[in-house]
Every structure is written in C-alpha cells, then in structure tokens.
Motif scaffolding. Structure first.
Motif, PDB file in Angstrom:
ATOM      1  N   TYR A   1       0.822  -1.215   0.000  1.00 47.56           N
ATOM      2  CA  TYR A   1       0.000   0.000   0.000  1.00 47.56           C
ATOM      3  C   TYR A   1       0.860   1.271   0.000  1.00 47.56           C
ATOM      4  CZ  TYR A   1      -4.685  -1.964   0.939  1.00 47.56           C
ATOM      5  OH  TYR A   1      -5.901  -2.597   0.850  1.00 47.56           O
ATOM      6  N   PHE A   2       2.157   1.127   0.275  1.00 47.34           N
ATOM      7  CA  PHE A   2       2.998   2.309   0.463  1.00 47.34           C
ATOM      8  C   PHE A   2       4.291   2.249  -0.340  1.00 47.34           C
ATOM      9  CE2 PHE A   2       0.552   1.340   4.291  1.00 47.34           C
ATOM     10  CZ  PHE A   2      -0.224   2.479   4.386  1.00 47.34           C
ATOM     11  N   ASN A   3       4.399   1.344  -1.315  1.00 43.61           N
ATOM     12  CA  ASN A   3       5.661   1.194  -2.032  1.00 43.61           C
ATOM     13  C   ASN A   3       5.610   1.674  -3.480  1.00 43.61           C
ATOM     14  OD1 ASN A   3       4.237  -0.777  -3.365  1.00 43.61           O
ATOM     15  ND2 ASN A   3       5.604  -2.471  -2.865  1.00 43.61           N
TER      16      ASN A   3
ATOM     17  N   LEU B   1      -3.398   6.763  -4.211  1.00 43.80           N
ATOM     18  CA  LEU B   1      -4.716   6.139  -4.192  1.00 43.80           C
ATOM     19  C   LEU B   1      -5.417   6.611  -2.924  1.00 43.80           C
ATOM     20  CD1 LEU B   1      -6.749   4.027  -5.342  1.00 43.80           C
ATOM     21  CD2 LEU B   1      -5.573   2.326  -3.935  1.00 43.80           C
ATOM     22  N   VAL B   2      -6.500   7.348  -3.083  1.00 40.92           N
ATOM     23  CA  VAL B   2      -7.237   7.889  -1.939  1.00 40.92           C
ATOM     24  C   VAL B   2      -8.520   7.099  -1.756  1.00 40.92           C
ATOM     25  CG1 VAL B   2      -8.323   9.929  -0.930  1.00 40.92           C
ATOM     26  CG2 VAL B   2      -6.274  10.177  -2.356  1.00 40.92           C
ATOM     27  N   ALA B   3      -8.714   6.560  -0.562  1.00 40.85           N
ATOM     28  CA  ALA B   3      -9.942   5.829  -0.238  1.00 40.85           C
ATOM     29  C   ALA B   3     -11.014   6.830   0.168  1.00 40.85           C
ATOM     30  CB  ALA B   3      -9.682   4.835   0.892  1.00 40.85           C
ATOM     31  N   GLU B   4     -12.189   6.655  -0.369  1.00 41.37           N
ATOM     32  CA  GLU B   4     -13.314   7.523  -0.015  1.00 41.37           C
ATOM     33  C   GLU B   4     -14.389   6.694   0.674  1.00 41.37           C
ATOM     34  OE1 GLU B   4     -13.173  10.646  -0.264  1.00 41.37           O
ATOM     35  OE2 GLU B   4     -11.467  10.856  -1.605  1.00 41.37           O
ATOM     36  N   PRO B   5     -15.047   7.219   1.699  1.00 43.30           N
ATOM     37  CA  PRO B   5     -14.956   8.593   2.209  1.00 43.30           C
ATOM     38  C   PRO B   5     -13.930   8.786   3.329  1.00 43.30           C
ATOM     39  CG  PRO B   5     -16.804   7.495   3.215  1.00 43.30           C
ATOM     40  CD  PRO B   5     -16.190   6.499   2.273  1.00 43.30           C
ATOM     41  N   SER B   6     -13.140   7.753   3.625  1.00 45.40           N
ATOM     42  CA  SER B   6     -12.217   7.858   4.756  1.00 45.40           C
ATOM     43  C   SER B   6     -11.130   8.899   4.526  1.00 45.40           C
ATOM     44  CB  SER B   6     -11.576   6.501   5.027  1.00 45.40           C
ATOM     45  OG  SER B   6     -10.740   6.111   3.955  1.00 45.40           O
ATOM     46  N   GLY B   7     -10.738   9.093   3.260  1.00 43.02           N
ATOM     47  CA  GLY B   7      -9.668  10.029   2.962  1.00 43.02           C
ATOM     48  C   GLY B   7      -8.273   9.451   3.144  1.00 43.02           C
ATOM     49  N   TRP B   8      -8.175   8.173   3.487  1.00 46.19           N
ATOM     50  CA  TRP B   8      -6.855   7.557   3.628  1.00 46.19           C
ATOM     51  C   TRP B   8      -6.134   7.624   2.289  1.00 46.19           C
ATOM     52  CZ3 TRP B   8      -9.132   2.418   5.822  1.00 46.19           C
ATOM     53  CH2 TRP B   8      -9.681   2.643   7.086  1.00 46.19           C
ATOM     54  N   THR B   9      -4.870   7.940   2.337  1.00 47.00           N
ATOM     55  CA  THR B   9      -4.068   8.043   1.121  1.00 47.00           C
ATOM     56  C   THR B   9      -2.980   6.986   1.124  1.00 47.00           C
ATOM     57  OG1 THR B   9      -4.494  10.415   0.970  1.00 47.00           O
ATOM     58  CG2 THR B   9      -2.630   9.545  -0.286  1.00 47.00           C
ATOM     59  N   PHE B  10      -2.910   6.231   0.039  1.00 47.41           N
ATOM     60  CA  PHE B  10      -1.895   5.205  -0.143  1.00 47.41           C
ATOM     61  C   PHE B  10      -1.072   5.555  -1.374  1.00 47.41           C
ATOM     62  CE2 PHE B  10      -5.778   3.302   1.630  1.00 47.41           C
ATOM     63  CZ  PHE B  10      -5.291   2.781   2.817  1.00 47.41           C
ATOM     64  N   ARG B  11       0.073   4.900  -1.522  1.00 48.38           N
ATOM     65  CA  ARG B  11       0.901   5.052  -2.715  1.00 48.38           C
ATOM     66  C   ARG B  11       1.201   3.655  -3.223  1.00 48.38           C
ATOM     67  NH1 ARG B  11       1.653   9.992  -3.910  1.00 48.38           N
ATOM     68  NH2 ARG B  11       3.029   9.414  -5.621  1.00 48.38           N
ATOM     69  N   VAL B  12       0.542   3.293  -4.300  1.00 51.83           N
ATOM     70  CA  VAL B  12       0.627   1.934  -4.837  1.00 51.83           C
ATOM     71  C   VAL B  12       1.186   1.977  -6.254  1.00 51.83           C
ATOM     72  CG1 VAL B  12      -1.308   1.147  -3.409  1.00 51.83           C
ATOM     73  CG2 VAL B  12      -1.755   2.020  -5.707  1.00 51.83           C
ATOM     74  N   SER B  13       1.434   0.798  -6.800  1.00 47.98           N
ATOM     75  CA  SER B  13       1.886   0.728  -8.189  1.00 47.98           C
ATOM     76  C   SER B  13       0.738   1.137  -9.112  1.00 47.98           C
ATOM     77  CB  SER B  13       2.335  -0.691  -8.528  1.00 47.98           C
ATOM     78  OG  SER B  13       1.221  -1.575  -8.524  1.00 47.98           O
TER      79      SER B  13
END
Length: 199
Positions: free
Chosen positions: A30-32, A37-49
């Motif tokens: 999720y972080f590499n 990639l932003v999850a809605e509606p939580s607003g969590w932000t990931f950095r994926v391929s």
C-alpha cells in the motif's frame, strides 16, 4: 439483486492478520508505489503501483456498503465514523455501539445487525437492486461464505507466509468451488485475484 464480495489482503498461506491482529508486512504494498490512491470517504491516502491503482480504484468506487464484525469495529475504533469504502457500513454485533462513540460521530452512516445473515440482508437493502456489498474476510466473511451469501471473492495476495493468525475464510470448512479467476493483476509485492463463486 445486489452482489456480495468477500475481500481482504491475505498472505500466501491464507491469513489476513497475525494472532494479535497486527498485519506485519501484508500491507507494505500500500505504500511502495508512485501512484496516489485515496480511499473515499475515509480520505486515507496510499501510494501503490500503477497496476494496483488501476485495479483497486474501480473496485473501491463500486462498493456501496461494507459489512464488518464488531471485533474489527473495536480494533479500528470505527474508523472515526467513516467507512473505509462505500457510502454506508453495517457492523455485525450482539452489543450496541458504544454511546461515547455514537455521541462523537452522530452523522456516521453506520448500522448494526445482530447476525451475519441479517447484516448481509441489511447491506443489500441499503445498496439497492444493482448495488455492490463488500464483506470483510475473516470471521464475519467466513460465516457469510459458509451460509452461501457471498457471490464473489477478491484477494490481494501479499508474498508473505505468516504461519498462523486470522484465516481469510474464518472457520469455514468444506469444499466450495469457484470459477476460474477472471481478474489477475500483478502489482508490486501483491497479486490481485478475483473469483466468482460457482453456483
């Protein structure tokens, strides 16, 4: 009729968490990556391929309602009243949600159900005729799977062997056949798989 998919990140040997509920390296992917990639509606932000983003963005966007168990609700403190994905969330629980949590999140689109069958039925009702319901793997997802309430299985397989922990299919036993995977996406340190349950 709304579709029900059972989903989680899972180790190669079939576990979604360690015995203490920690995920260890399961979520490293999720972080590499280099694609936000932003999850809605939580607003969590990931950095994926880019490959994982292309797979997950439409999947997450399609979810109308998520179904979780009380243990996950307690472990995450109800995600601050925002579903990780979907517009609404159903918690399968035999106890009312904590009064202080409800007071802190009066507008949370959370509902409760006293059984897995009731929870899936409520989620499908909330999702609507053409809706999409996601039930988290583990105990609740395994019960739904055993009861024949799951239409699809979505696995994000991390190249990790945990050896023990929380099983993807919970306490399910017995043979259930799935169709051949109709989506196989290779990300960076993850393999995304999608199956339809054979009826």
């Amino acid at each position: 009729m709304a579709r029900v998919v059972m989903q989680a990140v899972v180790s190669v040997d079939g576990f979604i968490a360690r015995p203490d509920d920690s995920v260890g390296p399961l979520f490293d992917w999720y972080f590499n990556g280099d694609t936000a990639l932003v999850a809605e509606p939580s607003g969590w932000t990931f950095r994926v391929s880019a490959a994982s983003h292309a797979h997950l963005r439409p999947f997450w966007d399609a979810i109308d309602v998520t179904v979780i168990g009380r243990h996950l609700f307690d472990t995450t403190d109800g995600w601050d009243g925002k579903p990780a994905a979907g517009d609404q969330l159903v918690v399968v629980t035999h106890r009312p949600l904590p009064e202080d949590w409800l007071a802190a999140h009066p507008d949370a689109p959370f509902h409760t159900a006293g059984s897995v069958a009731e929870g899936i039925a409520r989620a499908k009702e909330l999702a609507g005729e053409d809706g999409f319901v996601c039930v988290t793997a583990g105990d609740v997802g395994g019960q739904a799977f055993s009861a024949g309430l799951v239409d699809e299985v979505e696995m994000d397989v991390a190249p990790v062997v945990l050896g023990e922990g929380v099983r993807f299919f919970g306490d399910h036993t017995g043979t259930v056949e799935l169709d051949d995977p109709d989506r196989v996406v290779r990300g960076d340190r993850v393999l995304h798989l999608h199956f339809t349950v054979r009826r």
